[in-house]
Design an enzyme around this catalytic site. Structure first.
Site, PDB file in Angstrom:
ATOM      1  N   LYS A  13       0.836  -1.193   0.000  1.00 43.13           N
ATOM      2  CA  LYS A  13       0.000   0.000   0.000  1.00 43.13           C
ATOM      3  C   LYS A  13       0.876   1.249   0.000  1.00 43.13           C
ATOM      4  O   LYS A  13       1.923   1.294   0.624  1.00 43.13           O
ATOM      5  CB  LYS A  13      -0.928   0.005   1.214  1.00 43.13           C
TER       6      LYS A  13
ATOM      7  N   TYR B 222      -3.488 -11.017  15.951  1.00 48.33           N
ATOM      8  CA  TYR B 222      -3.080 -12.419  15.910  1.00 48.33           C
ATOM      9  C   TYR B 222      -2.621 -12.939  17.267  1.00 48.33           C
ATOM     10  O   TYR B 222      -2.589 -14.142  17.486  1.00 48.33           O
ATOM     11  CB  TYR B 222      -1.985 -12.618  14.856  1.00 48.33           C
TER      12      TYR B 222
ATOM     13  N   HIS C  10      -7.710 -13.866   1.427  1.00 48.96           N
ATOM     14  CA  HIS C  10      -7.224 -13.280   2.671  1.00 48.96           C
ATOM     15  C   HIS C  10      -7.129 -14.321   3.794  1.00 48.96           C
ATOM     16  O   HIS C  10      -6.379 -14.127   4.757  1.00 48.96           O
ATOM     17  CB  HIS C  10      -8.145 -12.133   3.091  1.00 48.96           C
TER      18      HIS C  10
END
Length: 297
Positions: free
Chosen positions: A171, A278, A243
């Site tokens: 990005k 996570y 994803h």
């Protein structure tokens, strides 16, 4: 696409009587979705399905957006598609099966090791050109944690076989280095020197690593199709999309003791807080172990 957004703004203002600030916020949310779709060569509101919209919300989360803001985007999208469906401007509302905004407080779904193993082995290594391409795509997604947009933009020149890394444009055009296992690099080399050469025979100078049977750059929709096909054949009941392999990559690294900062770097997250989700995945694993083995669990 802008025309439908203008219709929606008029609906919110005149028929729903919402405040200027609320209308402006919802219009901005839908415009962000339109930009995302156009960046990925989708130019009609009729095209996106549920997985496309989920990928957009994952895109927002990957770029550090707060849960509350993502939830508002989802609310705006659902309102927008309800309006389009009511006005017969789309054939169906892809948001009808989407959960409420509370889903973004839930941990990202990921595959077990057994599910990953089944998925990785669906496409045989000695199949035809498209089969080998599909096998390479799945192996690379899981081995690297790439976003699907990064995978489709990957060029053959981005693979550094000598140093076992790939250069990824993330990005904001930021480049990052992602290490790749030798086993996967070997598969990429096999694909590049056999299947890819066959697929690009008519256009040998095409730069992209993964191409269609017509030597065109693969788009996100086709990658989704490949993952869905593999998951179906593997008998995986979860709703799998590209994803999911990125989530699995990060979750399995953390579960095996990888440093959170290293995972952040490999995923290309701007903010460590985005990667910290996570850690909760790992805690949920500990909870499951406690419940299974403790006599009072």
């Amino acid at each position: 696409m802008d025309t439908y957004i203008r219709y929606f703004i008029q609906h919110l203002t005149i028929e729903r009587g919402l405040s200027k600030n609320t209308v402006k916020a919802y219009a901005g949310d839908i415009s962000a979705l339109a930009d995302f779709l156009q960046d990925n060569h989708i130019d009609s509101w009729r095209t996106p399905d549920r997985d496309t919209l989920l990928d957009f919300l994952d895109f927002l989360r990957d770029n550090g957006m707060e849960t509350s803001s993502i939830a508002r985007h989802l609310t705006a999208i659902k309102m927008f598609y309800r309006y389009l469906a009511a006005e017969n401007l789309v054939d169906q509302d892809p948001t009808t099966l989407m959960d409420s905004p509370k889903l973004w407080r839930i941990l990202p779904d990921y595959l077990s090791l057994d599910e990953v193993e089944a998925l990785l082995n669906i496409f045989p290594v000695n199949g035809d050109a498209l089969t080998l391409r599909n096998r390479t795509i799945i192996h690379l997604l899981y081995a690297s944690g790439l976003r699907v947009s990064e995978l489709t933009a990957l060029k053959l020149a981005d693979i550094d076989f000598e140093n076992s890394i790939i250069r990824v444009k993330g990005k904001g055009s930021k480049e990052r280095i992602v290490p790749v296992a030798q086993k996967v690099l070997k598969l990429i080399r096999k694909y590049a020197t056999t299947a890819r050469e066959e697929l690009t025979a008519l256009i040998p100078l095409v730069p992209y690593l993964f191409v269609s049977r017509n030597a065109r750059k693969l788009d996100r929709e086709r990658i989704w199709g490949i993952i869905k096909e593999a998951a179906f054949q593997a008998g995986i009941a979860k709703n799998i999309y590209p994803h999911t392999l990125r989530h699995s990559f990060a979750s399995h690294l953390l579960a095996n003791g990888a440093d959170l900062r290293a995972i952040q770097e490999m995923l290309g997250h701007a903010d460590i807080a985005t990667t910290e989700v996570y850690t909760h995945v790992d805690r949920s694993k500990l909870t499951a172990i406690h419940q299974k083995f403790h006599p009072r669990g």
